[in-house]
Design a protein around this motif. Sequence first.
Motif, PDB file in Angstrom:
ATOM      1  N   ARG A 111       0.020  15.604   0.786  1.00 25.18           N
ATOM      2  CA  ARG A 111       1.213  15.163   0.061  1.00 25.18           C
ATOM      3  C   ARG A 111       2.368  15.028   1.037  1.00 25.18           C
ATOM      4  N   SER A 112       3.250  14.064   0.780  1.00 25.13           N
ATOM      5  CA  SER A 112       4.437  13.861   1.609  1.00 25.13           C
ATOM      6  C   SER A 112       5.607  13.526   0.702  1.00 25.13           C
ATOM      7  N   TRP A 113       6.760  14.161   0.954  1.00 19.91           N
ATOM      8  CA  TRP A 113       7.920  13.944   0.094  1.00 19.91           C
ATOM      9  C   TRP A 113       9.196  14.289   0.860  1.00 19.91           C
ATOM     10  N   THR A 114      10.347  13.984   0.254  1.00 13.95           N
ATOM     11  CA  THR A 114      11.635  14.366   0.820  1.00 13.95           C
ATOM     12  C   THR A 114      12.230  15.497  -0.004  1.00 13.95           C
ATOM     13  N   LEU A 115      12.954  16.378   0.680  1.00 11.14           N
ATOM     14  CA  LEU A 115      13.608  17.508   0.035  1.00 11.14           C
ATOM     15  C   LEU A 115      15.022  17.123  -0.395  1.00 11.14           C
ATOM     16  N   PRO A 116      15.658  17.935  -1.250  1.00  8.43           N
ATOM     17  CA  PRO A 116      17.014  17.608  -1.715  1.00  8.43           C
ATOM     18  C   PRO A 116      18.011  17.508  -0.569  1.00  8.43           C
ATOM     19  N   LYS A 117      19.068  16.772  -0.816  1.00  5.92           N
ATOM     20  CA  LYS A 117      20.103  16.525   0.181  1.00  5.92           C
ATOM     21  C   LYS A 117      20.831  17.807   0.552  1.00  5.92           C
ATOM     22  N   THR A 118      21.096  17.957   1.836  1.00  3.64           N
ATOM     23  CA  THR A 118      21.936  19.044   2.340  1.00  3.64           C
ATOM     24  C   THR A 118      23.259  18.418   2.767  1.00  3.64           C
ATOM     25  N   GLY A 119      24.005  19.105   3.613  1.00  6.13           N
ATOM     26  CA  GLY A 119      25.245  18.533   4.106  1.00  6.13           C
ATOM     27  C   GLY A 119      25.042  17.568   5.257  1.00  6.13           C
ATOM     28  N   HIS A 166      -2.151   6.685  17.961  1.00  9.41           N
ATOM     29  CA  HIS A 166      -2.675   8.029  18.206  1.00  9.41           C
ATOM     30  C   HIS A 166      -2.371   9.018  17.084  1.00  9.41           C
ATOM     31  N   LEU A 167      -1.398   8.705  16.243  1.00  5.87           N
ATOM     32  CA  LEU A 167      -1.013   9.623  15.170  1.00  5.87           C
ATOM     33  C   LEU A 167      -0.910   8.875  13.852  1.00  5.87           C
ATOM     34  N   HIS A 168      -1.132   9.600  12.752  1.00 10.23           N
ATOM     35  CA  HIS A 168      -0.996   9.055  11.409  1.00 10.23           C
ATOM     36  C   HIS A 168       0.299   9.575  10.776  1.00 10.23           C
ATOM     37  N   SER A 169       0.836   8.809   9.851  1.00 10.55           N
ATOM     38  CA  SER A 169       2.038   9.209   9.118  1.00 10.55           C
ATOM     39  C   SER A 169       1.652   9.847   7.786  1.00 10.55           C
ATOM     40  N   THR A 170       2.197  11.027   7.513  1.00  9.15           N
ATOM     41  CA  THR A 170       1.915  11.666   6.222  1.00  9.15           C
ATOM     42  C   THR A 170       2.429  10.825   5.065  1.00  9.15           C
ATOM     43  N   GLN A 171       3.556  10.134   5.261  1.00  9.70           N
ATOM     44  CA  GLN A 171       4.109   9.323   4.183  1.00  9.70           C
ATOM     45  C   GLN A 171       3.199   8.146   3.873  1.00  9.70           C
ATOM     46  N   GLN A 172       2.646   7.533   4.880  1.00  3.97           N
ATOM     47  CA  GLN A 172       1.775   6.386   4.661  1.00  3.97           C
ATOM     48  C   GLN A 172       0.440   6.782   4.055  1.00  3.97           C
ATOM     49  N   THR A 173      -0.061   7.961   4.387  1.00  6.50           N
ATOM     50  CA  THR A 173      -1.394   8.349   3.907  1.00  6.50           C
ATOM     51  C   THR A 173      -1.365   9.195   2.643  1.00  6.50           C
ATOM     52  N   SER A 174      -0.223   9.860   2.349  1.00  6.02           N
ATOM     53  CA  SER A 174      -0.227  10.764   1.193  1.00  6.02           C
ATOM     54  C   SER A 174       1.094  10.783   0.431  1.00  6.02           C
ATOM     55  N   GLY A 175       1.964   9.816   0.690  1.00  7.08           N
ATOM     56  CA  GLY A 175       3.255   9.794   0.018  1.00  7.08           C
ATOM     57  C   GLY A 175       3.291   8.788  -1.119  1.00  7.08           C
ATOM     58  N   THR A 176       4.483   8.652  -1.703  1.00  8.54           N
ATOM     59  CA  THR A 176       4.733   7.663  -2.749  1.00  8.54           C
ATOM     60  C   THR A 176       5.952   6.848  -2.330  1.00  8.54           C
ATOM     61  N   GLY A 177       5.801   5.564  -2.192  1.00 10.25           N
ATOM     62  CA  GLY A 177       6.922   4.744  -1.778  1.00 10.25           C
ATOM     63  C   GLY A 177       7.199   4.871  -0.288  1.00 10.25           C
ATOM     64  N   PHE A 178       8.417   4.522   0.076  1.00 12.82           N
ATOM     65  CA  PHE A 178       8.773   4.460   1.495  1.00 12.82           C
ATOM     66  C   PHE A 178       9.231   5.812   2.057  1.00 12.82           C
ATOM     67  N   GLY A 179       9.686   6.716   1.216  1.00  9.14           N
ATOM     68  CA  GLY A 179      10.133   8.018   1.695  1.00  9.14           C
ATOM     69  C   GLY A 179      11.326   7.935   2.626  1.00  9.14           C
ATOM     70  N   PHE A 180      12.273   7.052   2.321  1.00  5.30           N
ATOM     71  CA  PHE A 180      13.439   6.884   3.187  1.00  5.30           C
ATOM     72  C   PHE A 180      14.220   8.196   3.332  1.00  5.30           C
ATOM     73  N   GLY A 232       0.791  -1.225   0.000  1.00  8.59           N
ATOM     74  CA  GLY A 232       0.000   0.000   0.000  1.00  8.59           C
ATOM     75  C   GLY A 232       0.818   1.267   0.000  1.00  8.59           C
ATOM     76  N   LEU A 233       2.114   1.161   0.334  1.00  7.27           N
ATOM     77  CA  LEU A 233       2.967   2.352   0.350  1.00  7.27           C
ATOM     78  C   LEU A 233       3.433   2.752  -1.050  1.00  7.27           C
ATOM     79  N   LEU A 234       3.445   1.817  -1.975  1.00 10.30           N
ATOM     80  CA  LEU A 234       4.081   2.058  -3.267  1.00 10.30           C
ATOM     81  C   LEU A 234       3.332   3.033  -4.173  1.00 10.30           C
ATOM     82  N   PRO A 235       1.998   2.984  -4.285  1.00  9.75           N
ATOM     83  CA  PRO A 235       1.310   3.915  -5.209  1.00  9.75           C
ATOM     84  C   PRO A 235       1.383   5.368  -4.721  1.00  9.75           C
ATOM     85  N   ASP A 236       1.188   6.275  -5.649  1.00  9.84           N
ATOM     86  CA  ASP A 236       1.122   7.703  -5.327  1.00  9.84           C
ATOM     87  C   ASP A 236      -0.230   8.007  -4.689  1.00  9.84           C
ATOM     88  N   LYS A 237      -0.196   8.425  -3.417  1.00  7.89           N
ATOM     89  CA  LYS A 237      -1.433   8.700  -2.688  1.00  7.89           C
ATOM     90  C   LYS A 237      -1.661  10.194  -2.479  1.00  7.89           C
TER      91      LYS A 237
END
Length: 329
Positions: free
Chosen positions: A308-316, A271-285, A90-95
Amino acid sequence: MRNALRACARPEPWKRGPILAALALLLGLLLLLHATIPDFAGLGSLVENVLPWLGVFIPALLAAALWRRSLSAVTALLLPAVAWTTLFGGLLPDKSHPGGDLTVATHNVGAADPESTARTLAAAGADLLALEELTPQATPLYEKTLAPAYPYHAIRGTVGLWSKLPLSGTRTIDIMNYGPLAATKSAAAQLPENRALHTTATTPNGPLAVYVAHLGSVRLMPRKGFWTSSRNIGAAALTKSITTDPNPRVLLLADLNGTLDDRAFTALRTHLHSTQQTSGTGFGFTWPATFPMARIDQILYRGLEANRSWTLPKTGSDHLPAAATLTWS
């Protein structure tokens, strides 16, 4: 087709590869019954943190089973395949879906350059920006660089929240000091190393309780195994504070030093929901940044809806920043 059916009807393909079939069944049971693995030396917690990666053994075993022409092994692989798909398919599709009233982000900045990291994060346009692992040397630089975009901020020890919305009632949450000696430490002594805070953001739709946390580190040690004691105690303290919070709208921005599959977060998940699980795409590592293998940086919520849930570009940093948009429910 007839030849294939005849081949399957013969006993030889079913007798081949008994070890492969046993490994496939063991893998399936590990996926299904991971919660029952004893946490001796942190074994259960360690398995749960790498649980999604157990899926890589399925194609490897399938290739070996086909090479051995073992029907028993191929059939046994149905168990781990179904178990993995049930757990993580269920994590794999774009939600994600359009809209959103609030954009938030969280980042364990670590040893990243403060000024360039602050500019990168500010460009993401988050209304609330949580930073973990702040140092006394870096904090003033983050304050200075983020000030034009964020008129409000709250810092307690090594965690901070920058906001475009007014903040009030900021307080520390002690997730690190425990045991008989904890009461002997003054608040002033605890503050420099404090790793969690609670504050209230004033929004057009009412107050929003915001938590920022950086749970204790975990260690894989030769003699102690997977050491999680500090992290687990912090998780319990944080969960207690959140579950007793009277505000129906709660947001947690955190480096949990563990994935949500970890048994340390069982109570928090209720008690809490994960944005990645409910509105992300993939695992969001999010960690490690060079080759992300686990999502230990989390955006969790209640009383809102995630868009929507996503990761931002890499920093240092050795973590990737995590971001999400949410809507008032």
